[in-house]
Design a protein around this motif. Sequence first.
Motif, PDB file in Angstrom:
ATOM      1  N   LYS A   1      -7.869  -2.690  -1.474  1.00  0.00           N
ATOM      2  CA  LYS A   1      -6.508  -3.170  -1.234  1.00  0.00           C
ATOM      3  C   LYS A   1      -6.424  -4.569  -1.821  1.00  0.00           C
ATOM      4  O   LYS A   1      -7.225  -5.438  -1.481  1.00  0.00           O
TER       5      LYS A   1
ATOM      6  N   LEU B   1      -3.904  -7.869  -3.155  1.00  0.00           N
ATOM      7  CA  LEU B   1      -2.633  -8.574  -3.253  1.00  0.00           C
ATOM      8  C   LEU B   1      -2.389  -8.943  -4.710  1.00  0.00           C
ATOM      9  O   LEU B   1      -3.171  -9.662  -5.322  1.00  0.00           O
TER      10      LEU B   1
ATOM     11  N   ASP C   1       4.340 -10.337  -1.652  1.00  0.00           N
ATOM     12  CA  ASP C   1       4.988  -9.102  -1.185  1.00  0.00           C
ATOM     13  C   ASP C   1       4.611  -7.853  -1.958  1.00  0.00           C
ATOM     14  O   ASP C   1       5.157  -6.775  -1.688  1.00  0.00           O
TER      15      ASP C   1
ATOM     16  N   VAL D   1       1.421  -5.348  -3.115  1.00  0.00           N
ATOM     17  CA  VAL D   1       0.017  -5.027  -2.856  1.00  0.00           C
ATOM     18  C   VAL D   1      -0.342  -3.703  -3.529  1.00  0.00           C
ATOM     19  O   VAL D   1       0.434  -2.742  -3.477  1.00  0.00           O
TER      20      VAL D   1
ATOM     21  N   ARG E   1       6.716  -4.941  -0.434  1.00  0.00           N
ATOM     22  CA  ARG E   1       7.228  -5.022   0.930  1.00  0.00           C
ATOM     23  C   ARG E   1       8.746  -5.182   0.883  1.00  0.00           C
ATOM     24  O   ARG E   1       9.265  -6.126   0.285  1.00  0.00           O
TER      25      ARG E   1
ATOM     26  N   SER F   1       6.794   0.631   3.626  1.00  0.00           N
ATOM     27  CA  SER F   1       6.122  -0.431   2.859  1.00  0.00           C
ATOM     28  C   SER F   1       5.500  -1.463   3.795  1.00  0.00           C
ATOM     29  O   SER F   1       4.382  -1.939   3.558  1.00  0.00           O
TER      30      SER F   1
ATOM     31  N   GLN G   1       1.421  -2.209   4.189  1.00  0.00           N
ATOM     32  CA  GLN G   1       0.858  -3.541   3.971  1.00  0.00           C
ATOM     33  C   GLN G   1       0.237  -4.131   5.240  1.00  0.00           C
ATOM     34  O   GLN G   1      -0.789  -4.802   5.172  1.00  0.00           O
TER      35      GLN G   1
END
Length: 400
Positions: free
Chosen positions: A160, A162, A166, A168, A224, A237, A241
């Motif tokens: 995962k 970033l 917002d 990912v 997001r 979303s 996240q």
Amino acid sequence: MLTHAEMEMIRSTAPVLKEQGLAITSYFYTEMFKNHPELKNLFNVTHQKEGTQPQALANAVYAVAVNIDQLETLLPVVRHIAQKHRSIGVQPSQYPIVGKYLLLAIQEVLGDNASPEIIHVWGKAYQILADLFIQIESEMYEEARKLLAEEFIPANVIRKELECLDIVSFYLRPVGMKDFQAMFKPGQYISVRIRPQGSEYLQIRQYSLSDVPGKDYYRITVKRERGDNDLSNGVISNHLQDQIQVGDQIEISAPAGEFYVDQTKENTLYLISGGVGLTPMQSILKNVTRIQPNRKVVYIHSSQNENVHAFRNELKQIIVEYPQVERYINYDKKVDSTISVEHVGKLDLTKLPQGLDPGADYYLCGPKGFMKAMIDQLTAVHVPIEQIHYEFFGPSEVLQ
């Protein structure tokens, strides 16, 4: 098959369908969900509350009425919708349910304008269209089973990352598939199926695959959404996240979608994206440079600012390795003056230093308003509409 007289009867309903279409489809969804709540496991709750799904269906019903004597002209749209149906698991047994409540809604809303004969003929037309969807989707399911054995299977989240504010990326590996290799056409998407905390029903969302085929994972990149909570906007979303971590499992479908580049052609490609719409473009760009290293690509991306621009480092590396890729980055506003960008303000394709090649293919992905503006700009300078391709995540709409 419909007779000529029956076609004329359906066509005669087009004006009232155009006027009352939204009322018909809103009634349809209300009654269908009331009597078959299990179908809420398939439909996007947000699109229902926003009204975009009923409006899209109203547009589709009107399009059938207008084109009843030449339904083959709707085949590209039918295939696009069929891909969505396959990606969420729509079954042949569900088409009679939809037909029943659609005819009920037409009869209820149109009242005296819908005679028994008109309802009967619309029933025949619906069955023709349903049979077409079932046939196409059957072929799509058969192809999908070559990739994943089931319509939805669990996948491990192995990474995962970033990408920017917002946004990912999730790296997903299907469970129980030894020596897995992700096979798909760059530009396609997979569905993610989740039951959010406190939700009675499953929720399904489509996310573009943002890496190249052949890897031992699928990569999706999720923005997001920070919308109106009353519309349930961003439920999935935010759940992904905030709740899904490395080591967790989520259910996914096989890749689907009609949005991909013909790599037998050698003409110039324009990849034009807005916001998180760059996710399929990243897959397409990386694959084209790998498979067709000499093909000219003009990569155009527009973001609000550099803080919400994903894959900036990946793009820089591609530009270094493949000089035939020309980039044009546009920000609405700049936050960091040290970061170079080609333009700040409103994106205007007619002012690109690269110009617009009338022989090129143009691929668009982004918010609805962005894509409509881009299509308008391209058609205004006489780019043929058949050379403009787009992916729109939401109820199917015609943007041009």
